[in-house]
Design a protein around this motif. Structure first.
Motif, PDB file in Angstrom:
ATOM      1  N   CYS A  76      62.446 -56.576 -95.708  1.00  0.00           N
ATOM      2  CA  CYS A  76      63.178 -55.129 -95.905  1.00  0.00           C
ATOM      3  C   CYS A  76      62.577 -54.189 -94.984  1.00  0.00           C
ATOM      4  CB  CYS A  76      63.245 -55.030 -97.433  1.00  0.00           C
ATOM      5  SG  CYS A  76      61.332 -54.748 -98.097  1.00  0.00           S
ATOM      6  N   ARG A  77      61.860 -54.397 -93.877  1.00  0.00           N
ATOM      7  CA  ARG A  77      61.083 -53.268 -93.215  1.00  0.00           C
ATOM      8  C   ARG A  77      62.155 -52.364 -92.666  1.00  0.00           C
ATOM      9  NH1 ARG A  77      57.419 -54.810 -88.205  1.00  0.00           N
ATOM     10  NH2 ARG A  77      56.314 -52.780 -88.146  1.00  0.00           N
ATOM     11  N   GLU A  78      63.262 -52.639 -91.988  1.00  0.00           N
ATOM     12  CA  GLU A  78      64.231 -51.899 -91.400  1.00  0.00           C
ATOM     13  C   GLU A  78      64.749 -50.646 -92.199  1.00  0.00           C
ATOM     14  OE1 GLU A  78      63.899 -51.224 -88.504  1.00  0.00           O
ATOM     15  OE2 GLU A  78      62.631 -53.177 -88.090  1.00  0.00           O
ATOM     16  N   ASN A  79      64.956 -51.241 -93.561  1.00  0.00           N
ATOM     17  CA  ASN A  79      65.417 -50.281 -94.621  1.00  0.00           C
ATOM     18  C   ASN A  79      64.663 -49.527 -95.213  1.00  0.00           C
ATOM     19  OD1 ASN A  79      68.199 -50.365 -94.849  1.00  0.00           O
ATOM     20  ND2 ASN A  79      68.346 -52.210 -96.337  1.00  0.00           N
ATOM     21  N   LEU A  80      63.353 -49.719 -94.979  1.00  0.00           N
ATOM     22  CA  LEU A  80      62.133 -48.975 -95.593  1.00  0.00           C
ATOM     23  C   LEU A  80      62.076 -47.515 -95.356  1.00  0.00           C
ATOM     24  CD1 LEU A  80      60.142 -50.158 -97.626  1.00  0.00           C
ATOM     25  CD2 LEU A  80      58.502 -50.351 -95.708  1.00  0.00           C
ATOM     26  N   ALA A  81      61.935 -46.567 -96.330  1.00  0.00           N
ATOM     27  CA  ALA A  81      61.895 -45.312 -96.188  1.00  0.00           C
ATOM     28  C   ALA A  81      60.746 -44.725 -97.131  1.00  0.00           C
ATOM     29  CB  ALA A  81      63.186 -44.437 -96.242  1.00  0.00           C
ATOM     30  N   MET A  82      59.663 -44.594 -96.765  1.00  0.00           N
ATOM     31  CA  MET A  82      58.462 -44.073 -97.485  1.00  0.00           C
ATOM     32  C   MET A  82      58.262 -42.804 -97.584  1.00  0.00           C
ATOM     33  SD  MET A  82      55.837 -47.227 -96.530  1.00  0.00           S
ATOM     34  CE  MET A  82      55.917 -46.843 -94.718  1.00  0.00           C
ATOM     35  N   THR A  83      57.810 -42.224 -98.881  1.00  0.00           N
ATOM     36  CA  THR A  83      57.023 -41.005 -98.966  1.00  0.00           C
ATOM     37  C   THR A  83      55.703 -41.155 -99.630  1.00  0.00           C
ATOM     38  OG1 THR A  83      58.177 -40.270-101.211  1.00  0.00           O
ATOM     39  CG2 THR A  83      59.634 -39.912 -99.268  1.00  0.00           C
ATOM     40  N   ALA A  84      55.056 -40.142 -99.392  1.00  0.00           N
ATOM     41  CA  ALA A  84      53.738 -39.911-100.123  1.00  0.00           C
ATOM     42  C   ALA A  84      53.318 -38.431-100.372  1.00  0.00           C
ATOM     43  CB  ALA A  84      52.652 -40.608 -99.097  1.00  0.00           C
ATOM     44  N   GLY A  85      52.334 -38.374-101.355  1.00  0.00           N
ATOM     45  CA  GLY A  85      51.869 -36.893-101.332  1.00  0.00           C
ATOM     46  C   GLY A  85      50.567 -36.623-100.787  1.00  0.00           C
ATOM     47  N   ILE A  86      49.570 -36.195-101.593  1.00  0.00           N
ATOM     48  CA  ILE A  86      48.007 -36.029-101.059  1.00  0.00           C
ATOM     49  C   ILE A  86      47.107 -36.705-101.934  1.00  0.00           C
ATOM     50  CG2 ILE A  86      46.489 -34.221-100.775  1.00  0.00           C
ATOM     51  CD1 ILE A  86      48.789 -33.833 -98.878  1.00  0.00           C
ATOM     52  N   GLY A  87      46.352 -37.199-101.236  1.00  0.00           N
ATOM     53  CA  GLY A  87      45.159 -38.167-101.943  1.00  0.00           C
ATOM     54  C   GLY A  87      45.000 -39.198-101.172  1.00  0.00           C
ATOM     55  N   CYS A  88      44.034 -39.945-101.214  1.00  0.00           N
ATOM     56  CA  CYS A  88      43.630 -41.166-100.550  1.00  0.00           C
ATOM     57  C   CYS A  88      44.607 -42.041-100.450  1.00  0.00           C
ATOM     58  CB  CYS A  88      42.270 -42.028-101.118  1.00  0.00           C
ATOM     59  SG  CYS A  88      40.900 -41.069-101.356  1.00  0.00           S
ATOM     60  N   GLY A 146      59.543 -26.311 -76.192  1.00  0.00           N
ATOM     61  CA  GLY A 146      58.511 -26.310 -77.356  1.00  0.00           C
ATOM     62  C   GLY A 146      58.943 -27.159 -78.660  1.00  0.00           C
ATOM     63  N   VAL A 147      60.588 -27.563 -78.510  1.00  0.00           N
ATOM     64  CA  VAL A 147      60.840 -28.327 -79.850  1.00  0.00           C
ATOM     65  C   VAL A 147      61.109 -29.735 -79.531  1.00  0.00           C
ATOM     66  CG1 VAL A 147      63.100 -28.478 -81.275  1.00  0.00           C
ATOM     67  CG2 VAL A 147      62.465 -26.110 -80.008  1.00  0.00           C
ATOM     68  N   PRO A 148      60.412 -30.541 -80.431  1.00  0.00           N
ATOM     69  CA  PRO A 148      60.469 -31.922 -80.276  1.00  0.00           C
ATOM     70  C   PRO A 148      61.706 -32.685 -80.640  1.00  0.00           C
ATOM     71  CG  PRO A 148      59.015 -31.578 -81.731  1.00  0.00           C
ATOM     72  CD  PRO A 148      59.605 -30.183 -81.555  1.00  0.00           C
ATOM     73  N   PHE A 149      61.862 -33.833 -80.114  1.00  0.00           N
ATOM     74  CA  PHE A 149      63.450 -34.616 -80.455  1.00  0.00           C
ATOM     75  C   PHE A 149      63.092 -35.103 -81.860  1.00  0.00           C
ATOM     76  CE2 PHE A 149      62.914 -34.350 -75.880  1.00  0.00           C
ATOM     77  CZ  PHE A 149      64.173 -34.209 -75.615  1.00  0.00           C
ATOM     78  N   MET A 150      64.294 -35.334 -82.710  1.00  0.00           N
ATOM     79  CA  MET A 150      64.174 -35.546 -83.979  1.00  0.00           C
ATOM     80  C   MET A 150      64.998 -36.818 -84.520  1.00  0.00           C
ATOM     81  SD  MET A 150      64.713 -33.192 -87.381  1.00  0.00           S
ATOM     82  CE  MET A 150      64.235 -33.514 -89.062  1.00  0.00           C
ATOM     83  N   PRO A 151      64.381 -38.040 -84.655  1.00  0.00           N
ATOM     84  CA  PRO A 151      65.436 -39.207 -85.159  1.00  0.00           C
ATOM     85  C   PRO A 151      65.467 -39.042 -86.509  1.00  0.00           C
ATOM     86  CG  PRO A 151      62.942 -39.881 -84.571  1.00  0.00           C
ATOM     87  CD  PRO A 151      63.158 -38.272 -84.367  1.00  0.00           C
ATOM     88  N   ALA A 152      66.708 -39.355 -87.145  1.00  0.00           N
ATOM     89  CA  ALA A 152      66.666 -39.359 -88.363  1.00  0.00           C
ATOM     90  C   ALA A 152      65.921 -40.607 -89.037  1.00  0.00           C
ATOM     91  CB  ALA A 152      67.982 -39.632 -88.876  1.00  0.00           C
ATOM     92  N   PHE A 153      65.396 -40.765 -90.073  1.00  0.00           N
ATOM     93  CA  PHE A 153      64.898 -41.958 -90.791  1.00  0.00           C
ATOM     94  C   PHE A 153      65.796 -43.165 -90.637  1.00  0.00           C
ATOM     95  CE2 PHE A 153      60.984 -41.195 -93.414  1.00  0.00           C
ATOM     96  CZ  PHE A 153      60.276 -40.280 -92.795  1.00  0.00           C
ATOM     97  N   ASN A 154      65.252 -44.561 -90.550  1.00  0.00           N
ATOM     98  CA  ASN A 154      66.035 -45.719 -90.470  1.00  0.00           C
ATOM     99  C   ASN A 154      67.037 -45.837 -89.298  1.00  0.00           C
ATOM    100  OD1 ASN A 154      65.560 -44.932 -93.741  1.00  0.00           O
ATOM    101  ND2 ASN A 154      64.995 -47.135 -93.183  1.00  0.00           N
TER     102      ASN A 154
END
Lengths: 369, 278
Positions: free
Chosen positions: B40-52, A205-213
């Motif tokens: 810079c795509r491979e380095n990109l780490a994005m975050t977002a909140g709530i809203g459109c 039930g636990v999915p695998f987790m890749p880190a970002f980038n």
């Protein structure tokens, strides 16, 4: 000190990101981490509030680090939305709540156990979570290691529900060498990015987790989601929510912990958790000296509530008294689990910030007989 | 499909949830053009909140963490802290960033953390159906100010600059070239970059604030009411006319948070090795 033991364990378990906000009686954990994390190339941030602390911890978890935060009641309230977030995005992390009196600002320097249900049900919606309750400085250490391992194993926030007495007590703690401890690794993907389905669970039930980038380009949203990570339709949302609950509840046997102190066949049993276990042990010892057989059932993992283990630990008991520093929260769970018409689940409840004396327990047994 | 879309969009997530005529798709395109130009795509780490506007990040095929309302900035800090080489970008809206997330904006700007915050400003809460926001003009009738808004709006660019942001720009969806340039500046800037994008929302802003739900009308409104400026005095002038100044308002070099932390860690470890600082 219990809080220091907790910080030591976190460092040993590999915690490299800590975000917190000063609050009595949990501040020492933030202080130790701010002193120690820079030495191991970690980062300790004092955030603008507990909401920022818990969310930064979730970000760091997805960033690839073992992460932690610590707080007390009012801060724990603010963290509830972030705990739900960690549950929803399945981010392994550890949250310490060194309980103090409540509600609201309550009693900042006094002990209490009133966050028992908040630790389980504080965020919105259906979810499951693991909550560990230490009663000694040594257990602050041991439970912290266990919390990191369980959080990685199940990809769930694990809460250490301590209290002021355990957080501030000064007593001997044995810190084993790191090679004598087992540390659960993060469950890394076993397939390349093009074959990877972000929230497709493994058999447990636990999915695998890749880190970002790391090339997986994963979408992680806080909504109920499909396996691909998009907003789920009704069926997908249903499956998502049932899975994140079942991955914990189905594996309770792996980590549930209930201990019995004293005579396991004694007809009179205390049921306790957290710091109250200590006074209960003393009461058991004092009872024995007076020829009174007693057992104390100590619930170490309070959520998910270990029904089977508690039932087993209370087998044969004719009189059951729940000892706690709230108005009967653990009592409700014991009442739910022990349904015998002849046994009334009694409550010894102490609030207001004064830690109970073992003599009070024995007096209670005498007077309420 | 547009070649940028072909290369960068998460196609299994399409179609966009944006309403017809929304500016968010244009912001996706401008942002992707900047990413493409910078590689810079491979380095990109994005975050977002709530809203459109938070959904902008989700459609981009790169790592994205979409969190709770107002909390995109702290999540970004967690990602930046665990790997400072990441190019961290937060997509947020005027309500998300200036109301519920306002405190986080102040403190991230104050620390001058190397990240880019993109604030999509449509002058109200759109996803929930057109309620007043901290960016809504005085007098505006919205679903929650039926008798007209009596609250003064907040200028996100001024707040960010006052709090310590080291790059501040505001452009609109009607200024794509300038917007792409601002995104590129922000993504390569070492420090806290705040890019506000005035964007059209025909369905809510158009119908309730501007009197027309026509996408053409709303886009023209941006062209007529947003004025590019070169310096601060012009900015005040434009504001005095009741219009919205656009421009690259600020870009300065100041010590960056993660760099300072790295230096501190090295100093402390060195001292520790010598048996000095505890």
């Amino acid at each position: 000190m219990g809080n220091e033991a907790c910080a030591e364990a976190a460092l040993l378990a590999g915690c490299r990101f800590f975000a917190g906000y000063p609050i009595t009686p949990a501040t020492e954990i933030l202080e130790v981490m701010s002193r120690r994390l820079p030495l191991v190339d970690g980062l300790c941030l004092q955030m603008e509030d507990e909401i920022a602390a818990v969310v930064a911890m979730v970000g760091a978890s997805w960033g690839g680090a073992k992460s932690m935060t610590a707080t007390s009641g009012p801060g724990f309230c603010l963290m509830q939305e972030g705990i739900g977030l960690a549950v929803a995005v399945e981010a392994p992390c550890v949250i310490v709540n060194v309980q103090r009196g409540g509600p609201a600002s309550g009693q900042s320097t006094s002990t209490a156990q009133g966050d028992f249900y908040q630790a389980r049900y504080g965020s919105n919606g259906d979810y499951s979570i693991i909550v560990l309750c230490p009663s000694t400085a040594q257990e602050m250490f041991d439970h912290t290691v266990k919390a990191f391992n369980l959080s990685e194993r199940f990809r769930v926030p694990v809460i250490i529900l301590s209290d002021e007495v355990v957080g501030h007590i000064r007593e001997k703690v044995c810190i084993p060498d790191a090679d004598q401890l087992a540390f659960a690794p993060r469950k890394a993907p076993t397939v390349p990015p093009e074959e990877f389905v972000p929230f497709k669970p493994d058999a447990d039930g636990v999915p695998f987790m890749p880190a970002f980038n790391t090339g997986y380009r994963i979408p992680v949203i806080s909504q109920a989601k499909s396996l691909s990570g998009n907003r789920g339709n009704a069926r997908e949302a249903d499956e998502n929510i049932r899975r994140i609950v079942a991955k914990i509840e189905d594996h309770l046997d792996e980590f549930a912990d209930v201990q019995v102190y004293g005579d396991p066949k004694a007809e009179t049993a205390f049921v306790t958790f957290g710091s109250v276990c200590r006074a209960a042990r003393s009461a058991v010892d004092m009872g024995r000296e007076q020829g009174l057989a007693l057992r104390s059932v100590e619930v170490k993992t309070v959520w998910p509530f270990p029904d089977t283990l508690v039932r087993k630990a209370l087998a044969g008991a004719k009189r059951i008294v729940v000892m706690e520093m709230n108005l009967g929260m653990l009592q409700r769970e014991v009442e739910r689990v022990i349904r015998q018409p002849k046994i009334k689940i009694e409550l010894f409840s102490k609030i207001g910030g004064i830690y109970p004396q073992p003599q009070e327990f024995l007096r209670f047994l005498e007077e309420k007989r | 499909m547009n070649p940028l879309g072909e290369k960068y969009l998460r196609k299994d997530f399409l179609p966009f949830l944006f309403c017809p005529g929304c500016g968010d798709g244009m912001i996706v395109q401008s942002f992707l053009q900047a990413v493409e130009d910078l590689g810079c795509r491979e380095n990109l780490a994005m975050t977002a909140g709530i809203g459109c506007s938070a959904w902008i990040a989700v459609y981009i095929h790169a790592d994205v963490l979409k969190v709770l309302h107002g909390r995109a900035i702290p999540a970004a800090i967690g990602l930046k802290a665990t790997q400072p080489s990441r190019t961290v970008v937060t997509f947020t809206g005027d309500g998300d960033c200036l109301a519920i997330g306002g405190n986080h904006l102040l403190h991230a700007a104050r620390r001058n953390i190397d990240m880019t915050v993109v604030v999509v400003n449509n002058q109200l809460y759109a996803m929930t159906g057109g309620q007043v926001a901290p960016s809504t003009k005085v007098g505006s009738k919205t679903q929650t100010t039926p008798y007209g808004n009596v609250e003064k709006p907040l200028d996100g660019c001024k707040v960010a600059a006052a709090a310590g942001a080291t790059l501040v720009s505001r452009w609109s969806t009607a200024h794509p070239r300038q917007l792409i340039r601002a995104f590129k500046n922000a993504l390569t800037h070492k420090g806290f970059a705040f890019v506000e994008v005035m964007s059209q929302c025909p369905v809510q802003t158009g119908r309730y604030l501007l009197g027309s739900g026509s996408p053409q009308f709303n886009f023209q409104w941006l062209k007529d009411n947003c004025v590019a400026v070169k310096d601060t005095s012009q900015r005040d002038e434009v504001e005095a006319q009741g219009k919205i100044p656009l421009g690259d308002f600020l870009q300065v070099e100041k010590p960056e948070f993660m760099e300072e932390v790295r230096r501190m860690n090295e100093r402390v470890k060195e001292a520790k090795a010598k048996g000095g600082e505890r």
